[in-house]
Design a protein around this motif. Sequence first.
Motif, PDB file in Angstrom:
ATOM      1  N   HIS A  15       0.859  -1.188   0.000  1.00 33.59           N
ATOM      2  CA  HIS A  15       0.000   0.000   0.000  1.00 33.59           C
ATOM      3  C   HIS A  15       0.891   1.231   0.000  1.00 33.59           C
ATOM      4  O   HIS A  15       1.659   1.462   0.937  1.00 33.59           O
ATOM      5  CB  HIS A  15      -0.870  -0.026   1.270  1.00 33.59           C
ATOM      6  CG  HIS A  15      -1.714   1.199   1.464  1.00 33.59           C
ATOM      7  ND1 HIS A  15      -1.242   2.331   2.094  1.00 33.59           N
ATOM      8  CD2 HIS A  15      -2.985   1.467   1.107  1.00 33.59           C
ATOM      9  CE1 HIS A  15      -2.208   3.249   2.113  1.00 33.59           C
ATOM     10  NE2 HIS A  15      -3.275   2.746   1.526  1.00 33.59           N
ATOM     11  N   GLY A  16       0.838   2.020  -1.118  1.00 32.22           N
ATOM     12  CA  GLY A  16       1.617   3.266  -1.197  1.00 32.22           C
ATOM     13  C   GLY A  16       0.747   4.422  -0.735  1.00 32.22           C
ATOM     14  O   GLY A  16       0.530   4.634   0.451  1.00 32.22           O
ATOM     15  N   GLY A  17       0.186   5.176  -1.703  1.00 35.24           N
ATOM     16  CA  GLY A  17      -0.720   6.283  -1.346  1.00 35.24           C
ATOM     17  C   GLY A  17      -2.160   5.820  -1.213  1.00 35.24           C
ATOM     18  O   GLY A  17      -3.011   6.541  -0.706  1.00 35.24           O
ATOM     19  N   GLY A  18      -2.452   4.614  -1.702  1.00 36.32           N
ATOM     20  CA  GLY A  18      -3.798   4.047  -1.582  1.00 36.32           C
ATOM     21  C   GLY A  18      -4.794   4.579  -2.612  1.00 36.32           C
ATOM     22  O   GLY A  18      -5.945   4.149  -2.634  1.00 36.32           O
ATOM     23  N   THR A  19      -4.389   5.479  -3.498  1.00 41.35           N
ATOM     24  CA  THR A  19      -5.369   6.111  -4.393  1.00 41.35           C
ATOM     25  C   THR A  19      -5.951   5.133  -5.410  1.00 41.35           C
ATOM     26  O   THR A  19      -7.062   5.323  -5.874  1.00 41.35           O
ATOM     27  CB  THR A  19      -4.780   7.328  -5.143  1.00 41.35           C
ATOM     28  OG1 THR A  19      -3.657   6.905  -5.909  1.00 41.35           O
ATOM     29  CG2 THR A  19      -4.371   8.429  -4.194  1.00 41.35           C
ATOM     30  N   ASN A  20      -5.207   4.110  -5.756  1.00 35.57           N
ATOM     31  CA  ASN A  20      -5.788   3.095  -6.635  1.00 35.57           C
ATOM     32  C   ASN A  20      -6.148   1.827  -5.876  1.00 35.57           C
ATOM     33  O   ASN A  20      -7.151   1.190  -6.159  1.00 35.57           O
ATOM     34  CB  ASN A  20      -4.840   2.735  -7.775  1.00 35.57           C
ATOM     35  CG  ASN A  20      -5.586   1.948  -8.836  1.00 35.57           C
ATOM     36  OD1 ASN A  20      -6.392   2.528  -9.558  1.00 35.57           O
ATOM     37  ND2 ASN A  20      -5.378   0.651  -8.908  1.00 35.57           N
ATOM     38  N   LEU A  21      -5.342   1.488  -4.900  1.00 36.75           N
ATOM     39  CA  LEU A  21      -5.562   0.240  -4.163  1.00 36.75           C
ATOM     40  C   LEU A  21      -6.945   0.232  -3.512  1.00 36.75           C
ATOM     41  O   LEU A  21      -7.661  -0.779  -3.563  1.00 36.75           O
ATOM     42  CB  LEU A  21      -4.475   0.104  -3.092  1.00 36.75           C
ATOM     43  CG  LEU A  21      -4.253  -1.283  -2.540  1.00 36.75           C
ATOM     44  CD1 LEU A  21      -3.969  -2.284  -3.641  1.00 36.75           C
ATOM     45  CD2 LEU A  21      -3.109  -1.261  -1.546  1.00 36.75           C
ATOM     46  N   VAL A  22      -7.326   1.340  -2.941  1.00 35.93           N
ATOM     47  CA  VAL A  22      -8.627   1.412  -2.273  1.00 35.93           C
ATOM     48  C   VAL A  22      -9.738   1.206  -3.301  1.00 35.93           C
ATOM     49  O   VAL A  22     -10.703   0.474  -3.070  1.00 35.93           O
ATOM     50  CB  VAL A  22      -8.777   2.772  -1.550  1.00 35.93           C
ATOM     51  CG1 VAL A  22     -10.199   2.999  -1.079  1.00 35.93           C
ATOM     52  CG2 VAL A  22      -7.809   2.855  -0.382  1.00 35.93           C
ATOM     53  N   LYS A  23      -9.537   1.813  -4.496  1.00 33.40           N
ATOM     54  CA  LYS A  23     -10.542   1.687  -5.559  1.00 33.40           C
ATOM     55  C   LYS A  23     -10.669   0.249  -6.057  1.00 33.40           C
ATOM     56  O   LYS A  23     -11.742  -0.215  -6.377  1.00 33.40           O
ATOM     57  CB  LYS A  23     -10.084   2.567  -6.742  1.00 33.40           C
ATOM     58  CG  LYS A  23     -11.070   3.618  -7.096  1.00 33.40           C
ATOM     59  CD  LYS A  23     -10.684   4.511  -8.253  1.00 33.40           C
ATOM     60  CE  LYS A  23      -9.458   4.217  -9.039  1.00 33.40           C
ATOM     61  NZ  LYS A  23      -9.304   4.955 -10.258  1.00 33.40           N
ATOM     62  N   SER A  24      -9.490  -0.454  -6.105  1.00 34.63           N
ATOM     63  CA  SER A  24      -9.513  -1.798  -6.707  1.00 34.63           C
ATOM     64  C   SER A  24     -10.038  -2.852  -5.733  1.00 34.63           C
ATOM     65  O   SER A  24     -10.206  -4.009  -6.110  1.00 34.63           O
ATOM     66  CB  SER A  24      -8.122  -2.162  -7.222  1.00 34.63           C
ATOM     67  OG  SER A  24      -7.241  -2.299  -6.138  1.00 34.63           O
ATOM     68  N   GLY A  25     -10.257  -2.490  -4.468  1.00 34.74           N
ATOM     69  CA  GLY A  25     -10.893  -3.443  -3.550  1.00 34.74           C
ATOM     70  C   GLY A  25      -9.902  -4.227  -2.719  1.00 34.74           C
ATOM     71  O   GLY A  25      -9.521  -5.350  -3.062  1.00 34.74           O
ATOM     72  N   ILE A  26      -9.508  -3.637  -1.589  1.00 35.45           N
ATOM     73  CA  ILE A  26      -8.529  -4.259  -0.700  1.00 35.45           C
ATOM     74  C   ILE A  26      -9.040  -5.588  -0.139  1.00 35.45           C
ATOM     75  O   ILE A  26      -8.276  -6.496   0.173  1.00 35.45           O
ATOM     76  CB  ILE A  26      -8.184  -3.240   0.418  1.00 35.45           C
ATOM     77  CG1 ILE A  26      -7.144  -2.247  -0.108  1.00 35.45           C
ATOM     78  CG2 ILE A  26      -7.740  -3.906   1.706  1.00 35.45           C
ATOM     79  CD1 ILE A  26      -6.769  -1.142   0.843  1.00 35.45           C
ATOM     80  N   GLY A  27     -10.377  -5.723  -0.081  1.00 37.81           N
ATOM     81  CA  GLY A  27     -11.000  -6.909   0.535  1.00 37.81           C
ATOM     82  C   GLY A  27     -10.590  -8.225  -0.095  1.00 37.81           C
ATOM     83  O   GLY A  27     -10.700  -9.284   0.541  1.00 37.81           O
TER      84      GLY A  27
END
Length: 273
Positions: free
Chosen positions: A25-37
Motif C-alpha cells: 500500500h503506497g498512497g492508496g489512491t488506486n488500491l482502495v478503488k480496486s478493492g482491498i478486501g
Amino acid sequence: MVQWYFPETIDEAAALLGRERFVPHGGGTNLVKSGIGSFAGVVDLSRVPLNYLKTDRGVLEIGANQTFASAADNLSNLYPGCILAAALGAAASTPLRNRITMGGSASLFPLWSDLIGPMAVLEGKIRTEGQNAGTHDLAPWLADRSLQKGTLITSLLFPDPSDWISVYHREVRVGFDYPAFTVSVLARTNGSRVERIRVALSGGTDRVVRLAELEEALKGADLAKVSSLDIRKMAAVRFGRKPAGSPEYLSEIAAVQVERCVKSALFREEGTR
Ligand SMILES: Cc1cc2nc3c(=O)[nH]c(=O)nc-3n(C[C@H](O)[C@H](O)[C@H](O)COP(=O)(O)OP(=O)(O)OC[C@H]3O[C@@H](n4cnc5c(N)ncnc54)[C@H](O)[C@@H]3O)c2cc1C
C-alpha cells in the motif's frame, strides 16, 4: 478478514510481499478503488525509509514513498524546469498529489499516468527488492507484469535529469482531469543545430511510445530545416476510445500537440531549461 502490516525496513516489507495474496500500500489512491478486501494482507509502506530524493554523481534517485507533491517541490528547487517537476506538479488535484506515491504510480503506470512520459524521455529505471530484485528499464517493466509479483519498488532512478530544454503537455478538459494523453519533450541544442532530442507520447494503445522516427529526423538537424519536416506524420500513434474523444480525433490532436511541443522546445528555449 484483511490483515494490515506496518513493516519498518525494506527487508521486512519485501519478506511480507513474498506471501500469497499480500499487496503493498503506497498512497492508496488506486488500491482502495480496486478493492482491498480481496487480499489476505496489506503491507503499508509508510514506515519503510523510502521517502527521499537525492542525487549521486549526477544520477537522481527518488524513493518510492515520495509523493507526487513532495517530489515536484523538491525537484523544482534542485533542477528548476525539470520535466518531472512540471509533470508531477500538474497531475490530478492537490489532495491526490499529496497521496500518490512514486512507487504506487510506477507499479500501476495507468494510461493517464503523468509519470510515464517523463520516465520514457529521461530513460528512468525502476529499482526493486524482493522476488525480482534489481534495476529495470521501463520497456521490459511495462511488458512483463509478472516482474512485480512479490516485488517491492524501492526507488526510481534518472541517470541524466538536468540541462535539458523540456516541455510537458497534458491533454485535459479541466486541470484535475485524467489526461487523455501526455507529450514529453527533452532537447539539447548547439548553436543552430538540434544536438539531441527525445519525444514520448503516452495514453495511446501502447501506453507510452518514444517517437523514434521523429527523434532520428531531428537529431543533428539544422533548426532552419525543422519547419520543413512533417512532424505530425511522424507522431501518428493509435488510440482507443476515451471520454475525451474518438481514437481518430485523439490521434490527430496528439500529433498536433507533439508538433507544438517540439517547436516550443526548439524555438522558445527561454525559461524552460
Ligand atoms: C480520481 C483520481 C485521479 C487521478 N489522476 C491522476 C493523474 O492525473 N495523473 C497521475 O499520474 N495519476 C493520477 N491518479 C493516480 C493513479 O491513478 C494511481 O492511483 C496512482 O498512480 C497510484 O499510486 P498510489 O501511491 O496511490 O498507489 P496505491 O493505490 O497504494 O497502489 C497502487 C498499486 O501499486 C502497488 N504499489 C504501491 N506501492 C508500491 C511499491 N512501493 N512497490 C510495489 N508496488 C507498489 C499497490 O500494491 C497497487 O497494486 C489519480 C487517481 C485518482 C483516484
